[in-house]
Scaffold this active site. Structure first.
Site, PDB file in Angstrom:
ATOM      1  N   GLU A 124      30.637 116.073 -45.288  1.00 51.83           N
ATOM      2  CA  GLU A 124      29.034 116.252 -45.442  1.00 51.83           C
ATOM      3  C   GLU A 124      28.434 115.340 -46.350  1.00 51.83           C
ATOM      4  OE1 GLU A 124      27.896 120.407 -43.931  1.00 51.83           O
ATOM      5  OE2 GLU A 124      29.032 120.328 -46.183  1.00 51.83           O
ATOM      6  N   ASP A 140      33.468 119.655 -47.657  1.00 48.41           N
ATOM      7  CA  ASP A 140      32.026 120.505 -47.781  1.00 48.41           C
ATOM      8  C   ASP A 140      30.905 119.627 -48.935  1.00 48.41           C
ATOM      9  OD1 ASP A 140      30.761 122.670 -46.420  1.00 48.41           O
ATOM     10  OD2 ASP A 140      30.456 123.178 -48.747  1.00 48.41           O
TER      11      ASP A 140
END
Length: 518
Positions: free
Chosen positions: A239, A210
């Site tokens: 990400e 993340d």
């Protein structure tokens, strides 16, 4: 005990990733999972579950994931997180607010008060998925924590764990009130050790990071090396968004992938190109803006590997670093996005657009990724951030998997096609540059050929043509010959649907993709 993992090459381009929330998978009674295991780790371990709509029965849960043909189940966070109320009477949450990084979340166990239960049941679920041929990856959030003041490491060594600005305030690139100082030696060591621990102890097959753009590149590369030392075939994606203030060293953003071999990032370029922005009413390639989006689709088709054919926003060393997707847990579901642009008019049209998008993703070079239920037109009632909403919004409604069987079978066929044909799974920029050729076609139609023979495929030439228009269009084939059709209209797979004899042109129906080979 001996534990055999499903066979996998270790190349991301050979993976098909399926993002799933533990609770969503089985909490709805339509899952057919036994009541005691619904919403739990053990709900992922039940084989042979079914759902029935009218007289039609379909597999659900683990049996269904196996049948679909995906290779990796990527679970939303299942470490111990702060939200969701008491573990014995939880409210829904995605879990992007870490409390204790190295313990499993108790609300997914049968007995949160017994610390052994969560460990055993998580291991049981992973083992069941492995036995069913599915690898398992974990969504991890080391870049921020639920509470900076209460976090264990802050209590042990005050002031070390988090980044601060010139005034001594916690930085907030994460949007969660604190940013972890991944670049500090003992923070880096903690993260690497933690990810190695999960890989070793729970036999995990990789991670999804993340807010990877908040991390420093050195730590990400050390994570890759550390995880690989335990599981050489682990996949790691993240990400790569640019977020927050600069930390004075390179961070894990998309443009840094060239310095992070073996790490992939979500390709928002192809995502936005195929459908438009994630939450707005603007259109993309399949739903009204074909000319504006064609270049972005082409960049994704070659996995951002080089800029010799089309401009790419960032480069990869290997197509597997480009995670090609149209839907994830964040933002509107693909169905809800297409429905919004469509003005809520035609479910059949949106279903066709959804299948067309799937064809673009699965036939592109790179790592294909879908969210669970994307393949049966999952809706979250137009909610774009359902992280703390009810099961009514978030759960998988398994009846849809029967009602939307046409689209499910289309996805299944694309996955089988991709798995059977290395031409769609090239990874080096040189091979892709040499073997993929964009063809000229009218009306913003995407057409390209792949030199299958050079890619080690049994099909010598493959042609993919995708028509974004609302009417059928005629397109020239690159050469006259007997072409075998394997994807046409709403049917996809590896078997020949028809043979086009001595054909030089072909008609492609509205909002659909045609795949032919010779």
């Amino acid at each position: 005990s001996t534990h055999t993992k499903p066979a996998f090459s270790g190349k991301s381009t050979d993976a098909v990733m399926y993002e799933l929330h533990v609770r969503d998978a089985s909490i709805d009674p339509s899952s057919g999972v036994s009541a005691a295991n619904r919403g739990k780790f053990l709900g992922l371990a039940e084989l042979g579950t079914k759902t029935k709509v009218g007289k039609v029965t379909g597999s659900t849960g683990l049996s269904y994931f196996k049948e679909l043909g995906v290779t990796h189940v990527q679970l939303l966070p299942f470490y111990d997180y702060a939200s969701g109320g008491f573990e014995d009477s939880p409210t829904f949450n995605w879990g992007y607010d870490p409390k204790n990084f190295n313990a499993p979340e108790g609300q997914y166990s049968s007995d949160p008060a017994n610390p052994v239960a969560r460990v055993k049941e998580l291991k049981t679920a992973i083992q069941a998925m492995h036995k069913a041929g599915l690898r398992v990856t974990m969504d991890v959030v080391y870049g921020h924590v639920a509470s900076a003041t209460e976090f264990s490491q802050q209590l042990i060594v005050p002031g070390y764990w988090f980044r601060r600005d010139a005034n001594g305030n916690l930085t907030n690139g994460s949007g969660c009130g604190n940013d972890v100082a991944t670049e500090r030696p003992m923070v880096r060591k903690f993260i690497v050790d933690s990810m190695k621990y999960w890989t070793k102890e729970y036999k995990l097959d990789g991670f999804r990071v993340d807010q990877m753009g908040l991390w420093d590149v050195v730590t990400l590369n050390e994570v890759r090396a550390g995880v690989s030392s335990v599981e050489p075939k682990a996949t790691i994606i993240g990400e790569g968004w640019s977020m927050g203030p600069s930390i004075g060293v390179a961070q894990g953003i998309q443009s840094q992938l060239v310095n992070m071999p073996g790490l992939g990032a979500f390709n928002d370029g192809i995502r936005n190109a195929v459908k438009g922005s994630p939450d707005g009413a603007d259109a993309g390639y399949v739903n009204g803006n074909a000319s504006g989006a064609l270049g972005g689709v082409k960049a994704g088709i070659i996995g951002n590997t080089s800029s010799d054919k089309v401009t790419v926003p960032w480069l990869t060393l290997d197509a597997g670093q480009s995670v090609n997707y149209a839907e994830a847990h964040d933002n509107l579901s693909l169905f809800d996005k297409l429905w919004l642009v469509n003005g809520g008019n035609s479910r059949a049209k949106v279903a066709a657009e959804s299948r067309q998008i799937a064809s673009l993703l699965f036939l592109a070079q790179g790592t294909p990724f879908i969210q669970a239920g994307q393949e049966f037109l999952r809706s979250k009632e137009g909610e774009k951030n359902s992280y703390n909403l009810s099961d009514a919004v978030n759960s998988l409604k398994w009846g849809e998997r029967v009602r939307e069987v046409k689209t499910v079978n289309y996805y299944k066929g694309l996955i089988a096609l991709r798995k059977a044909h290395p031409a769609f799974r090239m990874n080096t920029p040189s091979a892709i540059s040499a073997n993929v050729k964009f063809l000229s076609a009218p009306n913003d139609i995407l057409a390209y050929s792949i030199n299958g023979k050079a890619a080690g495929d049994k099909w010598s030439t493959i042609v993919v043509i995708s028509n974004p228009n609302s009417s059928a269009k005629k397109v020239n084939l690159p050469s006259v010959g007997n072409w075998q059709v394997v994807v046409k209209g709403d049917v996809a797979g590896v078997t020949t649907l028809e043979t086009l004899k001595k054909a030089k042109t072909v008609t492609v129906s509205a909002n659909s993709t045609l795949v032919v080979y010779k």
